[in-house]
Design an enzyme around this catalytic site. Structure first.
Site, PDB file in Angstrom:
ATOM      1  CE  LYS A   1     -58.827 -38.757 -16.977  1.00 49.53           C
ATOM      2  NZ  LYS A   1     -57.948 -37.984 -15.925  1.00 49.53           N
TER       3      LYS A   1
HETATM    4  C1  PLP Z   1     -56.512 -38.406 -16.073  1.00 49.19           C
HETATM    5  C2  PLP Z   1     -55.479 -37.394 -16.399  1.00 49.19           C
HETATM    6  C3  PLP Z   1     -54.433 -37.746 -17.298  1.00 49.19           C
HETATM    7  C4  PLP Z   1     -53.734 -39.151 -17.433  1.00 49.19           C
HETATM    8  O1  PLP Z   1     -54.487 -39.802 -18.147  1.00 49.19           O
HETATM    9  P1  PLP Z   1     -54.531 -41.546 -18.342  1.00 49.19           P
HETATM   10  O2  PLP Z   1     -55.457 -41.745 -19.730  1.00 49.19           O
HETATM   11  O3  PLP Z   1     -55.111 -42.068 -16.896  1.00 49.19           O
HETATM   12  O4  PLP Z   1     -53.177 -41.770 -18.573  1.00 49.19           O
HETATM   13  C5  PLP Z   1     -53.460 -36.741 -17.805  1.00 49.19           C
HETATM   14  N1  PLP Z   1     -53.692 -35.515 -17.410  1.00 49.19           N
HETATM   15  C6  PLP Z   1     -54.887 -35.024 -16.732  1.00 49.19           C
HETATM   16  C7  PLP Z   1     -55.394 -33.621 -16.579  1.00 49.19           C
HETATM   17  C8  PLP Z   1     -55.659 -36.006 -16.287  1.00 49.19           C
HETATM   18  O5  PLP Z   1     -57.037 -35.581 -15.642  1.00 49.19           O
END
Ligand code: PLP
Length: 385
Positions: free
Chosen positions: A189
């Site tokens: 992210k």
């Molecule tokens: C990355 C992501 C998640 C999960 O996030 P984590 O912090 O890795 O658990 C959930 N939903 C979406 C849309 C994502 O892109």
């Protein structure tokens, strides 16, 4: 090809923007001797809530755990249905399964990649308890449209803003207007703490419950107990079954630095995305763009291959050969083993996007030379059709 010039190093698909400041902040947390959830987590929560302009932010270990707590907070349980986009990282659907509910897959708008009131509407039933609206790849979902449809029926809209930090929805930070939103700080992210997440909400009692649930259901947090006269005299109770979903102070220290860099990170990503748009103009490939109701942080800079282009696997292979690490587009949960065959309606836009899109390298330190290499390799690959 001549073997005299060494090959340029491969261009990765993404690279977090971490530096000495984050390293120093993490080291300071370690030296303080307080490494579990403590004062830095509390400070990160305050700073994140202030950045969004929301009353409550509860730091957790990931967005997956944030979504799990958000759904519990929304009162979702066994026998309930939760409408989610299939076109999302699988954690969106899995969180629904964790609480014993059934994920019901909605299609998405082929341009934004997000569900809309129109794609959700046919799936609502008397059992619908919630809808998870995702800001896919950073493109803000039209939350108002979904809420206007769903809330009069007594269901809750949870915003999966995993990708949304730094995006804008109707003039406010993405997720800020939601009753409950969940964020991710995974290195894929824009803003990262290594692993980490945040739940934000408007209701104070809900926030207090989420704080207890992330810490074994404890009525008094371990940090507060230690702060109170060495822990003596404060007896906690465990009134419901909770989890260990805490963030560490080391992660929060990094998060505080990253939050300060967020505007610069988003500005650079938007510049680079605009440059991709120019470089790829005329190929017929459609690059993800700002929706009508906001702006994206370009967390995922995806494009849809034009009709007549080679298949996506061939394009990715050609890019890899040229030292460019691209990725397939967003996955579709209804095509994966745990959810195969469960879609109740056809999902044509989801299947088009998941099969025919790919994610281009985009990160803060990407140079224009590297970007030219990516675009050149893609133009070559598309010409092979
Ligand atoms: C990355 C992501 C998640 C999960 O996030 P984590 O912090 O890795 O658990 C959930 N939903 C979406 C849309 C994502 O892109």
């Amino acid at each position: 090809m001549s073997s005299t010039a060494p090959a340029a190093p491969a261009v990765p698909v993404m690279l977090p923007w971490l530096g000495e400041e984050e390293a120093a902040a993490a080291a300071e947390a370690v030296r303080s001797g307080w490494v579990a959830q403590g004062p830095r987590v509390a400070a990160f929560e305050r700073a994140f809530a202030e950045h969004l302009g929301v009353p409550h932010a509860v730091a957790v270990s990931s967005c997956t755990t944030a979504l799990h707590l958000a759904l519990i907070g929304a009162g979702v349980g066994p026998g309930d249905e939760v409408v989610v986009p299939s076109l999302s990282f699988v954690a969106t659907a899995n969180a629904v399964t964790y609480v014993g509910a059934v994920p019901v897959f909605a299609d998405v708008d082929p341009v934004t990649g997000n569900l809309t009131a129109a794609t959700v509407e046919p799936l609502l039933t008397a059992r619908t308890k919630a809808v998870v609206a995702v800001d896919q790849g950073g493109v803000p979902v039209d939350l108002d449209g979904v809420r206007a449809l769903v809330e009069p029926r007594g269901a809750t809209v949870v915003e999966d803003a995993a990708c949304g930090a730094g995006s804008v929805y109707r003039g406010r930070p993405a997720g800020a207007t939601a009753e409950i939103a969940a964020y991710s700080f995974h290195p894929r992210k824009v803003l990262t703490t290594g692993e980490g997440g945040m739940v934000t909400c408007r209701d104070g009692e809900l926030a207090a419950r989420l704080r207890r649930l992330r810490e074994h259901g404890m009525s008094v947090s371990a940090a507060d107990r230690h702060a109170a006269a060495g822990g003596a005299g404060v007896l906690e109770t465990y009134d419901e079954i909770g989890f260990n979903y805490r963030m560490t102070d080391i992660q929060a220290a990094v998060g505080l630095v990253q939050l300060g860099k967020l505007p610069a990170m988003v500005a650079r990503r938007r510049e680079l995305a605009a440059r991709y748009r120019e470089l790829l103009a005329g190929t017929g490939a459609r690059l993800v763009a700002d929706p009508e109701h906001g702006t994206t942080n370009y967390q995922s800079c995806w494009l849809l291959l034009p009709d007549g282009a080679p298949d996506r696997g061939a394009v990715l292979a050609a890019l890899a050969e040229a030292g460019v690490s691209a990725r397939r587009g967003i996955m579709a949960a209804h095509l994966e083993a745990p959810y195969k065959g469960t879609a109740r309606v056809p999902l044509p836009a989801t299947e088009l996007l998941t099969h025919r899109s790919l994610i281009l390298p985009l990160y803060h330190a990407l140079t224009e030379e590297q970007q030219d290499r990516v675009a050149g390799a893609l133009l070559d690959a598309l010409r092979r059709s």
